[in-house]
Motif scaffolding. Structure first.
Motif, mmCIF file in Angstrom:
data_model
loop_
_atom_site.group_PDB
_atom_site.id
_atom_site.type_symbol
_atom_site.label_atom_id
_atom_site.label_comp_id
_atom_site.label_asym_id
_atom_site.label_seq_id
_atom_site.Cartn_x
_atom_site.Cartn_y
_atom_site.Cartn_z
ATOM 1 N N THR A 190 -0.480 -0.150 -10.636
ATOM 2 C CA THR A 190 0.258 0.879 -9.889
ATOM 3 C C THR A 190 1.033 0.214 -8.765
ATOM 4 O O THR A 190 0.670 -0.871 -8.310
ATOM 5 N N GLY A 191 2.074 0.870 -8.305
ATOM 6 C CA GLY A 191 2.804 0.298 -7.174
ATOM 7 C C GLY A 191 3.953 1.166 -6.748
ATOM 8 O O GLY A 191 4.175 2.262 -7.279
ATOM 9 N N GLY A 192 4.695 0.657 -5.786
ATOM 10 C CA GLY A 192 5.839 1.408 -5.301
ATOM 11 C C GLY A 192 6.432 0.816 -4.040
ATOM 12 O O GLY A 192 5.975 -0.197 -3.524
ATOM 13 N N TYR A 218 2.035 6.305 1.649
ATOM 14 C CA TYR A 218 3.053 5.471 2.293
ATOM 15 C C TYR A 218 4.244 5.188 1.384
ATOM 16 O O TYR A 218 5.227 4.613 1.817
ATOM 17 N N TYR A 219 4.176 5.591 0.126
ATOM 18 C CA TYR A 219 5.326 5.357 -0.749
ATOM 19 C C TYR A 219 6.488 6.282 -0.354
ATOM 20 O O TYR A 219 6.283 7.472 -0.114
ATOM 21 N N ARG A 266 -13.407 2.328 -2.380
ATOM 22 C CA ARG A 266 -13.057 3.752 -2.214
ATOM 23 C C ARG A 266 -14.207 4.609 -2.721
ATOM 24 O O ARG A 266 -14.700 4.366 -3.825
ATOM 25 N N GLY A 315 5.846 -3.274 -3.843
ATOM 26 C CA GLY A 315 4.807 -4.115 -4.436
ATOM 27 C C GLY A 315 3.985 -3.334 -5.430
ATOM 28 O O GLY A 315 4.257 -2.159 -5.711
ATOM 29 N N GLY A 316 2.975 -4.002 -5.948
ATOM 30 C CA GLY A 316 2.101 -3.337 -6.894
ATOM 31 C C GLY A 316 0.851 -4.148 -7.149
ATOM 32 O O GLY A 316 0.766 -5.322 -6.753
ATOM 33 N N VAL A 317 -0.135 -3.492 -7.776
ATOM 34 C CA VAL A 317 -1.385 -4.187 -8.102
ATOM 35 C C VAL A 317 -1.724 -4.002 -9.569
ATOM 36 O O VAL A 317 -1.341 -3.010 -10.195
ATOM 37 N N MET A 344 -0.726 6.767 -3.025
ATOM 38 C CA MET A 344 -0.693 6.440 -1.604
ATOM 39 C C MET A 344 0.441 7.179 -0.875
ATOM 40 O O MET A 344 1.578 7.197 -1.345
ATOM 41 N N THR A 396 -2.232 -3.526 0.734
ATOM 42 C CA THR A 396 -0.843 -3.393 1.181
ATOM 43 C C THR A 396 -0.752 -3.263 2.704
ATOM 44 O O THR A 396 0.037 -3.963 3.346
ATOM 45 N N GLN A 422 -8.572 -6.008 -7.257
ATOM 46 C CA GLN A 422 -7.125 -5.804 -7.431
ATOM 47 C C GLN A 422 -6.455 -7.165 -7.315
ATOM 48 O O GLN A 422 -6.868 -7.989 -6.501
ATOM 49 N N TYR A 449 -2.346 -11.676 -3.783
ATOM 50 C CA TYR A 449 -3.722 -11.661 -3.295
ATOM 51 C C TYR A 449 -4.616 -11.174 -4.414
ATOM 52 O O TYR A 449 -4.140 -10.541 -5.376
ATOM 53 N N TYR A 498 7.576 1.030 -0.054
ATOM 54 C CA TYR A 498 6.970 1.593 1.168
ATOM 55 C C TYR A 498 7.742 1.139 2.408
ATOM 56 O O TYR A 498 7.161 0.596 3.353
ATOM 57 N N GLU A 511 3.482 -8.438 -3.416
ATOM 58 C CA GLU A 511 4.276 -7.655 -2.457
ATOM 59 C C GLU A 511 5.547 -8.430 -2.151
ATOM 60 O O GLU A 511 5.496 -9.642 -1.900
ATOM 61 N N ASP A 524 -7.224 -0.868 0.528
ATOM 62 C CA ASP A 524 -6.208 -1.556 -0.261
ATOM 63 C C ASP A 524 -5.757 -2.800 0.503
ATOM 64 O O ASP A 524 -6.255 -3.079 1.605
HETATM 65 N N1 HIS Z 1 -1.916 -0.843 -2.536
HETATM 66 C C1 HIS Z 1 -1.623 0.053 -3.626
HETATM 67 C C2 HIS Z 1 -0.827 -0.658 -4.695
HETATM 68 C C3 HIS Z 1 0.410 -1.292 -4.146
HETATM 69 C C4 HIS Z 1 0.641 -2.555 -3.818
HETATM 70 N N2 HIS Z 1 1.884 -2.617 -3.329
HETATM 71 C C5 HIS Z 1 2.415 -1.442 -3.359
HETATM 72 N N3 HIS Z 1 1.520 -0.612 -3.845
HETATM 73 C C6 HIS Z 1 -2.917 0.611 -4.199
HETATM 74 O O1 HIS Z 1 -3.966 0.097 -3.906
HETATM 75 O O2 HIS Z 1 -2.866 1.568 -4.934
#
Ligand code: HIS
Length: 363
Positions: A326-328, A305-306, A92, A347-349, A303, A67, A106, A86, A330, A110, A65
Protein backbone atom coordinates in the motif's frame (compact mmCIF):
# COMPACT_ATOMS: atom_id res chain seq x y z
CA UNK A 1 2.54 -18.77 11.72
CA UNK A 2 5.32 -16.25 12.40
CA UNK A 3 8.47 -17.81 10.92
CA UNK A 4 11.09 -15.16 11.46
CA UNK A 5 14.04 -16.44 9.38
CA UNK A 6 12.03 -16.88 6.19
CA UNK A 7 10.18 -13.60 6.54
CA UNK A 8 13.42 -11.78 7.35
CA UNK A 9 15.03 -13.24 4.22
CA UNK A 10 12.05 -12.13 2.15
CA UNK A 11 12.30 -8.64 3.70
CA UNK A 12 16.00 -8.51 2.81
CA UNK A 13 15.19 -9.43 -0.78
CA UNK A 14 12.56 -6.69 -1.05
CA UNK A 15 14.85 -4.17 0.55
CA UNK A 16 17.55 -4.99 -1.99
CA UNK A 17 14.95 -4.27 -4.68
CA UNK A 18 14.45 -0.78 -3.22
CA UNK A 19 18.18 -0.28 -2.73
CA UNK A 20 18.66 -1.02 -6.44
CA UNK A 21 16.48 2.03 -7.11
CA UNK A 22 19.01 4.18 -5.30
CA UNK A 23 17.35 4.24 -1.89
CA UNK A 24 19.47 4.59 1.19
CA UNK A 25 18.69 2.43 4.19
CA UNK A 26 17.31 4.12 7.30
CA UNK A 27 16.15 2.95 10.73
CA UNK A 28 13.42 4.32 12.99
CA UNK A 29 12.88 4.04 16.73
CA UNK A 30 10.29 1.53 17.88
CA UNK A 31 9.09 3.91 20.59
CA UNK A 32 7.84 7.24 19.28
CA UNK A 33 6.42 10.25 21.13
CA UNK A 34 2.66 9.79 21.02
CA UNK A 35 1.68 13.31 22.02
CA UNK A 36 3.32 14.96 19.01
CA UNK A 37 2.94 12.27 16.35
CA UNK A 38 -0.18 10.21 17.00
CA UNK A 39 -2.63 12.81 15.69
CA UNK A 40 -0.92 12.81 12.29
CA UNK A 41 -2.24 9.32 11.60
CA UNK A 42 -5.91 10.12 12.04
CA UNK A 43 -8.66 8.52 14.03
CA UNK A 44 -8.34 4.90 12.96
CA UNK A 45 -4.67 4.50 13.85
CA UNK A 46 -5.08 6.70 16.90
CA UNK A 47 -7.49 4.11 18.23
CA UNK A 48 -5.25 1.24 17.22
CA UNK A 49 -1.83 2.40 18.43
CA UNK A 50 -0.24 0.67 21.41
CA UNK A 51 0.59 3.45 23.84
CA UNK A 52 2.56 3.45 27.03
CA UNK A 53 4.03 6.09 29.33
CA UNK A 54 7.63 6.93 30.13
CA UNK A 55 8.26 8.97 33.27
CA UNK A 56 10.68 11.30 31.46
CA UNK A 57 9.45 11.34 27.85
CA UNK A 58 5.74 11.27 28.45
CA UNK A 59 3.31 9.26 26.36
CA UNK A 60 4.98 6.92 23.93
CA UNK A 61 3.63 4.60 21.24
CA UNK A 62 4.96 1.57 19.43
CA UNK A 63 5.51 2.87 15.91
CA UNK A 64 2.34 2.34 13.87
CA UNK A 65 4.27 2.97 10.65
CA UNK A 66 7.58 4.26 9.29
CA UNK A 67 6.39 7.11 7.11
CA UNK A 68 5.90 9.61 9.93
CA UNK A 69 9.32 9.00 11.59
CA UNK A 70 11.05 8.97 8.18
CA UNK A 71 9.42 12.29 7.24
CA UNK A 72 10.47 13.72 10.59
CA UNK A 73 14.05 12.58 10.03
CA UNK A 74 14.11 13.85 6.45
CA UNK A 75 12.68 17.26 7.33
CA UNK A 76 15.28 17.66 10.09
CA UNK A 77 18.34 16.69 8.11
CA UNK A 78 17.66 15.42 4.60
CA UNK A 79 18.52 17.02 1.29
CA UNK A 80 16.42 16.71 -1.85
CA UNK A 81 15.81 14.63 -3.79
CA UNK A 82 16.02 11.67 -1.44
CA UNK A 83 15.06 8.01 -1.59
CA UNK A 84 14.88 5.94 1.58
CA UNK A 85 14.21 2.30 2.33
CA UNK A 86 13.58 0.57 5.65
CA UNK A 87 12.50 -2.79 7.03
CA UNK A 88 11.04 -3.45 10.43
CA UNK A 89 7.97 -4.21 12.44
CA UNK A 90 4.98 -1.97 12.89
CA UNK A 91 2.40 -2.40 15.64
CA UNK A 92 -1.37 -1.93 15.46
CA UNK A 93 -4.11 -3.25 17.70
CA UNK A 94 -6.71 -5.42 16.03
CA UNK A 95 -10.06 -5.13 17.63
CA UNK A 96 -12.24 -6.88 15.11
CA UNK A 97 -10.32 -9.67 13.47
CA UNK A 98 -8.29 -11.97 15.74
CA UNK A 99 -6.60 -13.50 12.69
CA UNK A 100 -4.95 -10.20 11.74
CA UNK A 101 -1.51 -9.65 13.16
CA UNK A 102 -0.85 -6.94 15.73
CA UNK A 103 2.81 -6.73 14.72
CA UNK A 104 4.20 -7.38 11.28
CA UNK A 105 7.13 -6.53 9.07
CA UNK A 106 6.99 -3.78 6.49
CA UNK A 107 9.60 -2.99 3.86
CA UNK A 108 9.18 0.50 2.51
CA UNK A 109 10.32 3.05 -0.01
CA UNK A 110 9.87 6.82 0.37
CA UNK A 111 10.69 9.39 -2.28
CA UNK A 112 11.07 13.12 -1.52
CA UNK A 113 11.19 15.01 -4.78
CA UNK A 114 9.37 18.18 -5.72
CA UNK A 115 10.66 18.48 -9.28
CA UNK A 116 8.23 16.08 -10.92
CA UNK A 117 5.41 14.80 -8.67
CA UNK A 118 3.72 12.78 -11.45
CA UNK A 119 7.06 11.16 -12.25
CA UNK A 120 7.65 10.44 -8.55
CA UNK A 121 4.18 8.82 -8.18
CA UNK A 122 4.95 6.65 -11.19
CA UNK A 123 8.43 5.78 -9.95
CA UNK A 124 7.17 4.55 -6.57
CA UNK A 125 4.26 2.61 -8.08
CA UNK A 126 6.39 1.03 -10.81
CA UNK A 127 9.16 0.14 -8.37
CA UNK A 128 6.73 -1.61 -6.03
CA UNK A 129 5.07 -3.37 -8.97
CA UNK A 130 8.54 -4.43 -10.12
CA UNK A 131 9.48 -5.81 -6.70
CA UNK A 132 6.22 -7.82 -6.73
CA UNK A 133 6.82 -9.16 -10.23
CA UNK A 134 5.69 -12.72 -10.78
CA UNK A 135 3.26 -12.67 -7.84
CA UNK A 136 -0.50 -12.93 -8.48
CA UNK A 137 -1.48 -9.44 -7.38
CA UNK A 138 -3.74 -6.71 -8.74
CA UNK A 139 -3.45 -3.02 -8.06
CA UNK A 140 -6.21 -0.54 -7.28
CA UNK A 141 -5.52 3.17 -7.41
CA UNK A 142 -7.28 6.27 -6.19
CA UNK A 143 -6.67 9.94 -5.57
CA UNK A 144 -7.37 11.64 -2.27
CA UNK A 145 -6.50 14.98 -3.86
CA UNK A 146 -9.50 14.62 -6.11
CA UNK A 147 -11.87 14.02 -3.19
CA UNK A 148 -10.41 16.96 -1.31
CA UNK A 149 -10.82 19.16 -4.42
CA UNK A 150 -14.43 17.97 -4.81
CA UNK A 151 -15.27 18.95 -1.23
CA UNK A 152 -13.47 22.28 -1.61
CA UNK A 153 -15.47 22.95 -4.77
CA UNK A 154 -18.88 22.70 -3.08
CA UNK A 155 -20.79 25.94 -2.91
CA UNK A 156 -21.27 25.98 0.83
CA UNK A 157 -19.70 27.50 3.93
CA UNK A 158 -16.07 27.01 4.91
CA UNK A 159 -17.27 25.38 8.10
CA UNK A 160 -19.31 22.75 6.26
CA UNK A 161 -16.43 22.04 3.89
CA UNK A 162 -14.04 21.65 6.81
CA UNK A 163 -16.41 19.18 8.48
CA UNK A 164 -16.75 17.15 5.27
CA UNK A 165 -12.98 17.20 4.74
CA UNK A 166 -12.38 15.95 8.25
CA UNK A 167 -14.72 13.04 7.67
CA UNK A 168 -13.52 11.98 4.23
CA UNK A 169 -11.91 8.99 5.98
CA UNK A 170 -15.09 8.03 7.82
CA UNK A 171 -17.51 7.18 5.02
CA UNK A 172 -20.58 6.64 7.22
CA UNK A 173 -20.20 9.98 9.00
CA UNK A 174 -19.38 11.70 5.70
CA UNK A 175 -22.59 10.37 4.18
CA UNK A 176 -24.61 11.41 7.22
CA UNK A 177 -23.21 14.95 7.00
CA UNK A 178 -23.95 15.10 3.30
CA UNK A 179 -27.53 13.98 3.94
CA UNK A 180 -27.91 16.67 6.57
CA UNK A 181 -26.32 19.45 4.52
CA UNK A 182 -28.44 18.61 1.52
CA UNK A 183 -31.58 18.71 3.66
CA UNK A 184 -32.41 15.06 3.02
CA UNK A 185 -31.97 13.94 6.63
CA UNK A 186 -34.17 15.50 9.32
CA UNK A 187 -32.48 17.60 11.99
CA UNK A 188 -32.02 15.32 15.06
CA UNK A 189 -34.72 16.08 17.69
CA UNK A 190 -32.21 17.17 20.37
CA UNK A 191 -30.60 19.60 17.91
CA UNK A 192 -34.02 20.90 16.82
CA UNK A 193 -34.97 21.47 20.48
CA UNK A 194 -31.72 23.33 21.11
CA UNK A 195 -32.24 25.53 18.06
CA UNK A 196 -35.84 26.25 19.05
CA UNK A 197 -34.80 27.33 22.53
CA UNK A 198 -35.38 31.02 23.08
CA UNK A 199 -33.19 32.93 25.48
CA UNK A 200 -30.06 31.49 27.07
CA UNK A 201 -30.03 27.71 26.69
CA UNK A 202 -27.48 27.41 29.49
CA UNK A 203 -29.77 29.11 31.98
CA UNK A 204 -30.88 26.64 34.61
CA UNK A 205 -28.68 23.94 33.03
CA UNK A 206 -27.17 23.16 36.43
CA UNK A 207 -23.57 22.69 37.40
CA UNK A 208 -21.00 22.49 34.58
CA UNK A 209 -19.52 18.99 34.55
CA UNK A 210 -17.86 18.78 31.11
CA UNK A 211 -14.53 20.08 29.89
CA UNK A 212 -15.96 22.84 27.73
CA UNK A 213 -16.35 26.35 29.09
CA UNK A 214 -19.68 28.16 28.91
CA UNK A 215 -18.16 30.41 26.25
CA UNK A 216 -17.16 27.46 24.09
CA UNK A 217 -20.65 26.03 24.43
CA UNK A 218 -22.21 29.37 23.44
CA UNK A 219 -19.89 29.61 20.41
CA UNK A 220 -20.88 26.14 19.34
CA UNK A 221 -24.58 26.96 19.70
CA UNK A 222 -24.08 30.14 17.65
CA UNK A 223 -22.34 28.06 14.95
CA UNK A 224 -25.28 25.62 14.94
CA UNK A 225 -27.72 28.50 14.48
CA UNK A 226 -25.63 29.85 11.63
CA UNK A 227 -25.50 26.42 10.03
CA UNK A 228 -29.25 25.91 10.38
CA UNK A 229 -29.82 29.15 8.45
CA UNK A 230 -27.57 27.94 5.62
CA UNK A 231 -29.14 26.97 2.27
CA UNK A 232 -29.01 23.23 1.60
CA UNK A 233 -26.38 21.81 -0.72
CA UNK A 234 -27.81 21.55 -4.21
CA UNK A 235 -28.94 18.15 -5.41
CA UNK A 236 -26.60 18.58 -8.36
CA UNK A 237 -23.51 18.97 -6.20
CA UNK A 238 -24.52 16.12 -3.92
CA UNK A 239 -24.99 13.88 -6.95
CA UNK A 240 -21.64 14.95 -8.33
CA UNK A 241 -19.88 14.01 -5.12
CA UNK A 242 -21.66 10.65 -5.02
CA UNK A 243 -20.72 10.05 -8.66
CA UNK A 244 -17.02 10.60 -7.88
CA UNK A 245 -17.16 8.38 -4.81
CA UNK A 246 -18.85 5.51 -6.62
CA UNK A 247 -16.64 5.69 -9.71
CA UNK A 248 -14.89 2.39 -10.41
CA UNK A 249 -13.15 1.03 -13.47
CA UNK A 250 -10.08 1.35 -15.68
CA UNK A 251 -8.23 4.63 -15.16
CA UNK A 252 -8.60 5.81 -18.74
CA UNK A 253 -12.41 5.66 -18.67
CA UNK A 254 -12.47 7.08 -15.13
CA UNK A 255 -10.45 10.09 -16.27
CA UNK A 256 -12.91 10.73 -19.11
CA UNK A 257 -15.89 10.55 -16.79
CA UNK A 258 -14.19 12.82 -14.29
CA UNK A 259 -13.42 15.35 -17.01
CA UNK A 260 -17.14 15.36 -17.80
CA UNK A 261 -17.98 15.94 -14.15
CA UNK A 262 -15.40 18.74 -13.98
CA UNK A 263 -17.48 20.71 -16.45
CA UNK A 264 -19.89 21.24 -13.56
CA UNK A 265 -17.18 21.63 -10.94
CA UNK A 266 -14.11 23.52 -12.11
CA UNK A 267 -12.26 22.93 -8.81
CA UNK A 268 -11.58 19.37 -9.99
CA UNK A 269 -9.49 20.42 -12.98
CA UNK A 270 -6.04 20.87 -11.35
CA UNK A 271 -6.38 17.47 -9.62
CA UNK A 272 -7.44 15.91 -12.93
CA UNK A 273 -4.46 17.45 -14.71
CA UNK A 274 -2.25 15.77 -12.10
CA UNK A 275 -4.14 12.51 -12.59
CA UNK A 276 -3.58 12.68 -16.35
CA UNK A 277 0.12 13.54 -15.97
CA UNK A 278 0.50 10.58 -13.61
CA UNK A 279 -1.06 8.20 -16.13
CA UNK A 280 1.39 9.44 -18.75
CA UNK A 281 4.32 9.00 -16.36
CA UNK A 282 3.13 5.48 -15.49
CA UNK A 283 2.86 4.60 -19.17
CA UNK A 284 6.39 5.91 -19.72
CA UNK A 285 7.51 3.38 -17.10
CA UNK A 286 5.89 0.51 -18.96
CA UNK A 287 2.71 0.27 -16.86
CA UNK A 288 -0.55 -0.30 -18.73
CA UNK A 289 -1.82 2.88 -17.09
CA UNK A 290 -5.15 3.23 -18.91
CA UNK A 291 -6.19 -0.23 -17.74
CA UNK A 292 -5.17 0.30 -14.10
CA UNK A 293 -8.14 -0.09 -11.80
CA UNK A 294 -9.28 3.26 -10.37
CA UNK A 295 -11.80 3.64 -7.56
CA UNK A 296 -13.06 7.05 -6.47
CA UNK A 297 -13.34 5.87 -2.86
CA UNK A 298 -9.97 4.15 -2.71
CA UNK A 299 -7.87 5.49 0.15
CA UNK A 300 -10.75 6.41 2.41
CA UNK A 301 -9.92 3.46 4.65
CA UNK A 302 -6.21 4.22 4.87
CA UNK A 303 -3.80 6.65 6.46
CA UNK A 304 -5.26 10.14 6.85
CA UNK A 305 -2.04 11.81 5.79
CA UNK A 306 -2.53 10.88 2.14
CA UNK A 307 -3.54 13.85 0.01
CA UNK A 308 -2.94 12.70 -3.56
CA UNK A 309 -2.27 9.44 -5.42
CA UNK A 310 -3.08 6.29 -3.38
CA UNK A 311 -2.66 2.65 -4.33
CA UNK A 312 -2.84 -0.89 -3.00
CA UNK A 313 -1.87 -4.28 -4.37
CA UNK A 314 -4.13 -7.16 -3.30
CA UNK A 315 -3.50 -10.88 -3.71
CA UNK A 316 -5.65 -12.41 -6.44
CA UNK A 317 -8.16 -14.97 -5.18
CA UNK A 318 -6.84 -14.76 -1.61
CA UNK A 319 -9.30 -12.39 0.07
CA UNK A 320 -8.24 -13.66 3.50
CA UNK A 321 -4.81 -12.04 3.10
CA UNK A 322 -4.18 -8.41 4.07
CA UNK A 323 -3.02 -6.06 1.27
CA UNK A 324 0.35 -7.06 -0.17
CA UNK A 325 1.47 -3.46 -0.63
CA UNK A 326 0.00 0.00 0.00
CA UNK A 327 1.13 3.57 -0.41
CA UNK A 328 0.44 7.07 -1.51
CA UNK A 329 1.37 10.74 -1.65
CA UNK A 330 1.56 12.76 1.58
CA UNK A 331 2.70 16.30 0.65
CA UNK A 332 0.96 18.10 3.52
CA UNK A 333 2.49 15.82 6.16
CA UNK A 334 5.97 17.08 5.23
CA UNK A 335 4.74 20.63 5.90
CA UNK A 336 3.32 19.67 9.29
CA UNK A 337 6.62 18.11 10.36
CA UNK A 338 8.82 20.53 8.42
CA UNK A 339 8.52 23.61 10.63
CA UNK A 340 7.97 25.95 7.76
CA UNK A 341 9.43 23.76 5.03
CA UNK A 342 7.60 21.21 2.96
CA UNK A 343 8.42 18.96 0.05
CA UNK A 344 6.23 16.78 -2.15
CA UNK A 345 6.68 13.16 -1.13
CA UNK A 346 5.28 9.74 -1.95
CA UNK A 347 6.01 6.21 -0.83
CA UNK A 348 4.74 2.76 -0.12
CA UNK A 349 5.31 -0.47 1.77
CA UNK A 350 5.31 -4.15 0.99
CA UNK A 351 4.49 -6.79 3.61
CA UNK A 352 7.07 -9.56 3.30
CA UNK A 353 4.93 -11.93 5.39
CA UNK A 354 2.26 -11.69 2.71
CA UNK A 355 4.55 -11.95 -0.33
CA UNK A 356 6.10 -15.02 1.28
CA UNK A 357 2.66 -16.58 1.80
CA UNK A 358 1.97 -15.97 -1.89
CA UNK A 359 5.26 -17.49 -3.02
CA UNK A 360 4.65 -20.55 -0.88
CA UNK A 361 1.02 -20.82 -1.86
CA UNK A 362 2.07 -21.95 -5.32
CA UNK A 363 2.23 -18.50 -6.85
N1 HIS B 1 3.14 4.01 5.98
C1 HIS B 1 2.05 3.50 5.20
C2 HIS B 1 2.54 3.06 3.84
C3 HIS B 1 3.28 4.15 3.13
C4 HIS B 1 4.58 4.34 3.00
N2 HIS B 1 4.75 5.48 2.31
C5 HIS B 1 3.59 5.97 2.02
N3 HIS B 1 2.68 5.18 2.52
C6 HIS B 1 1.38 2.35 5.93
O1 HIS B 1 1.93 1.83 6.87
O2 HIS B 1 0.30 1.97 5.55
Amino acid sequence: MWRTPEVRAEAARLMACFRDAGAIEVEADVLLPADTLLDLYGEDIRARAFTTADPLRGEQMLRPDFTVPVVQMHMAEGAEPARYTYAGKVFRRQEEDPDRETEYLQVGYELFDGADPAGADAEVFARIAGCLQGLPVTATTGDMGLLIAAVDGLSTTARRKAALRRHIWRPARFRALLERYSGRAPVPPTRAALLACEGDPLKGAGKAIGLRTAEEIRDRIAALHEDAAEAPLSGEETRLLSAILSLKGPAEGALKQLRDLAREMASLTPALDRFEARLEALAARGIDAGALEFAGSHGRASMEYYDGFVFAFAADARPELPPVATGGRYDALTGVLGQGNSIPAVGGVIRPGVTLALREGGA
